[in-house]
Design an enzyme around this catalytic site. Structure first.
Site, PDB file in Angstrom:
ATOM      1  N   GLY A 168      -7.580  44.541  -6.946  1.00  0.00           N
ATOM      2  CA  GLY A 168      -8.907  44.080  -6.562  1.00  0.00           C
ATOM      3  C   GLY A 168     -10.001  43.869  -7.613  1.00  0.00           C
ATOM      4  O   GLY A 168      -9.494  44.008  -8.487  1.00  0.00           O
ATOM      5  N   HIS A 426     -31.086  21.614 -22.311  1.00  0.00           N
ATOM      6  CA  HIS A 426     -30.031  21.479 -23.208  1.00  0.00           C
ATOM      7  C   HIS A 426     -30.117  22.331 -24.347  1.00  0.00           C
ATOM      8  O   HIS A 426     -31.239  22.485 -24.886  1.00  0.00           O
ATOM      9  CB  HIS A 426     -29.690  20.150 -23.480  1.00  0.00           C
ATOM     10  CG  HIS A 426     -28.646  19.831 -24.508  1.00  0.00           C
ATOM     11  ND1 HIS A 426     -27.263  19.676 -24.298  1.00  0.00           N
ATOM     12  CD2 HIS A 426     -29.082  19.570 -26.047  1.00  0.00           C
ATOM     13  CE1 HIS A 426     -26.666  19.521 -25.444  1.00  0.00           C
ATOM     14  NE2 HIS A 426     -27.518  19.306 -26.506  1.00  0.00           N
TER      15      HIS A 426
END
Ligand SMILES: Cc1cc2nc3c(=O)[nH]c(=O)nc-3n(C[C@H](O)[C@H](O)[C@H](O)COP(=O)(O)OP(=O)(O)OC[C@H]3O[C@@H](n4cnc5c(N)ncnc54)[C@H](O)[C@@H]3O)c2cc1C
Length: 440
Positions: A168, A426
């Site tokens: 898991g 950016h």
């Protein structure tokens, strides 16, 4: 007998914040914690320590130094959490195991199980979390090489070969971390494949990257027995025997309901969780449950969010319930992380949606050059009918942050076109959303 407005069982995530807020509202509150885990699982033995060592492993820190740093971080947060409640005049913290005497009376037991006091509450809130499940394979419980997620983060030295039972998300996080530190890792999983709920293409990217770290995956395996000798343990499965110096058991966590519930009207659900309705009311009047113990997704932020439902229920407003909960994102902190919200394409089709799918390789995002990490794939699923997002699976750096933006896009049905043309800073991974949403 001491009387309180609320008695909170366990110093868990939702309960501790609720206690603070309500103490400042003038309520008298008792918080009972049996393991001195002030701040609960997440801070002491869950999210925080596991992410400290995960990050250190990526920075190639020495294992021992990382465990030391982890201990310092946990100690600082534990102390902060304790003080945060202890400073409130209206809060009393009891370092005891809590058990019900009746629907509104709580017995306080010492570490030998001896009754030390009984307190009474107008309302009782069960926030006792969950604990690891240990399977019944021969010799497993007796082996000196076996650890749960808490024990494995307290090792003195890095194991040479870590065997993890269970495939898991907690297992995969530890596999990634220990492999990054330099251990050989073998993951043993009962099912035929891993990450069954996730997008298949993304899973193949993940497994390819994890295998490159020296992680071996054995699926369709049952652990039959464990045998120790002086230097090693031998894990026998239905197909092979593995020699190892550490075994991590990570097959899931069960709700902590060892609370003498037979003295109450509180009922358990099919999976052993405390049964509640959508307002977190149990089957006993004035007894509530929140967090992992009530079943469902086991995340810190779920427990913290539960407290808003609890507060509404207690104040009789009932405007917010489990049914009003919007999408629940999650991150698997492997390296790089996988983050997910909403539906995969397969799930969406099964539900009858007419969909559009778009994917973008991380290697196409300018930021990856700066990070010097090209691994990963981002995918979104759009409902064609109204051009809104219904799912996203992001495997790559910073996905744990970006996924929260995608949750908002889903929840508030922000049109795809708006994200496609939105201005993002950016150079960031988030700016990739312009390209990812360039879909129609
Ligand atoms: C290794 C690991 C990594 C994880 N990573 C993440 C992650 O990255 N992000 C995330 O969101 N979640 C993560 N989780 C899950 C997260 O820790 C849990 O979902 C969260 O802590 C649940 O909070 P809770 O409020 O239900 O109770 P908990 O935080 O579990 O607190 C319950 C408290 O109750 C106490 N208690 C239990 N029984 C009694 C009793 N009878 N009397 C008194 N006290 C009692 C316990 O000692 C414990 O302190 C992780 C868990 C583990 C184990």
């Amino acid at each position: 007998m001491k009387k309180f407005d609320y008695i909170i069982l366990g110093f868990g995530q939702g309960g501790k914040v609720f206690a603070k807020e309500e103490a400042q509202n003038g309520k008298k509150i008792a918080v009972v914690e049996k393991n001195a885990l002030y701040g609960g699982t997440c801070i002491n033995v869950g999210c925080i320590p596991s992410k400290v060592i995960a990050l250190d492993s990526q920075h190639k820190l020495d294992f021992k130094d990382s465990i030391k740093r982890k201990n310092e971080v946990v100690a600082a947060l534990k102390n902060k959490n304790y003080k945060n409640l202890d400073i409130e005049e209206n809060i009393t913290i009891f370092d005891n195991k809590a058990e019900f005497k009746s629907n509104n009376e709580i017995n306080l037991l010492d570490d030998k199980g001896k009754l030390v006091d009984t307190i009474v509450g107008d309302k009782i809130i069960i926030n006792t979390g969950a604990s690891p499940i240990i399977p019944n394979a021969d010799g497993l419980k007796q082996s000196k090489y076996v650890y749960d997620s808490t024990g494995i983060m307290n090792l003195d030295s890095l194991p040479k070969h870590l065997v993890i039972i269970g495939g898991g998300y907690i297992s995969l996080e530890f596999a990634s971390t220990f492999a990054n530190f330099g251990a050989k890792v073998t993951v043993i999983e009962k099912a035929d494949s891993l990450m069954l709920r996730e997008d298949k293409e993304i899973v193949s990217h993940i497994l390819e990257d994890l295998k490159k770290k020296n992680i071996n995956f054995l699926t369709a395996r049952e652990v039959e027995s464990v045998e120790d000798d002086e230097n090693s343990a031998y894990v026998r499965t239905n197909k092979e025997t593995l020699e190892t110096d550490a075994i991590l058991v990570a097959i899931g966590r069960k709700p902590n309901t060892d609370l003498a519930l037979e003295n109450t009207d509180v009922e358990l659900g099919e999976r052993g969780e405390i049964k509640t309705n959508e307002f977190l009311e149990t089957t006993a009047e004035n007894v509530y449950a929140l967090g992992d113990v009530k079943g469902g997704l086991q995340f810190t932020y779920v427990s913290k969010n539960d407290r808003f439902i609890l507060r509404d229920a207690i104040y009789g407003k009932k405007q917010f319930s489990l049914k009003d909960r919007k999408s629940v994102p999650y991150t698997v902190f492997i390296d790089p992380p996988l983050s997910r919200v909403g539906l995969t394409a397969k799930e969406a089709k099964e539900k009858g949606f007419d969909i559009l799918e778009k994917s973008l390789l991380v290697s196409a995002i300018p930021r990856h050059k700066i990070d010097d990490d090209h691994r990963g794939l981002f995918k979104i699923v759009v409902n064609k009918e109204n051009n809104t997002l219904i799912g996203a699976s992001l495997y790559g750096r910073k996905s744990e942050e970006i996924i929260n933006t995608l949750k908002l896009i889903i929840d508030y049905k922000i049109p795809i076109e708006d994200i496609k043309t939105n201005m993002f800073t950016h150079p960031t991974m988030t700016e990739s959303l312009n390209d990812l949403f360039n879909i129609s």
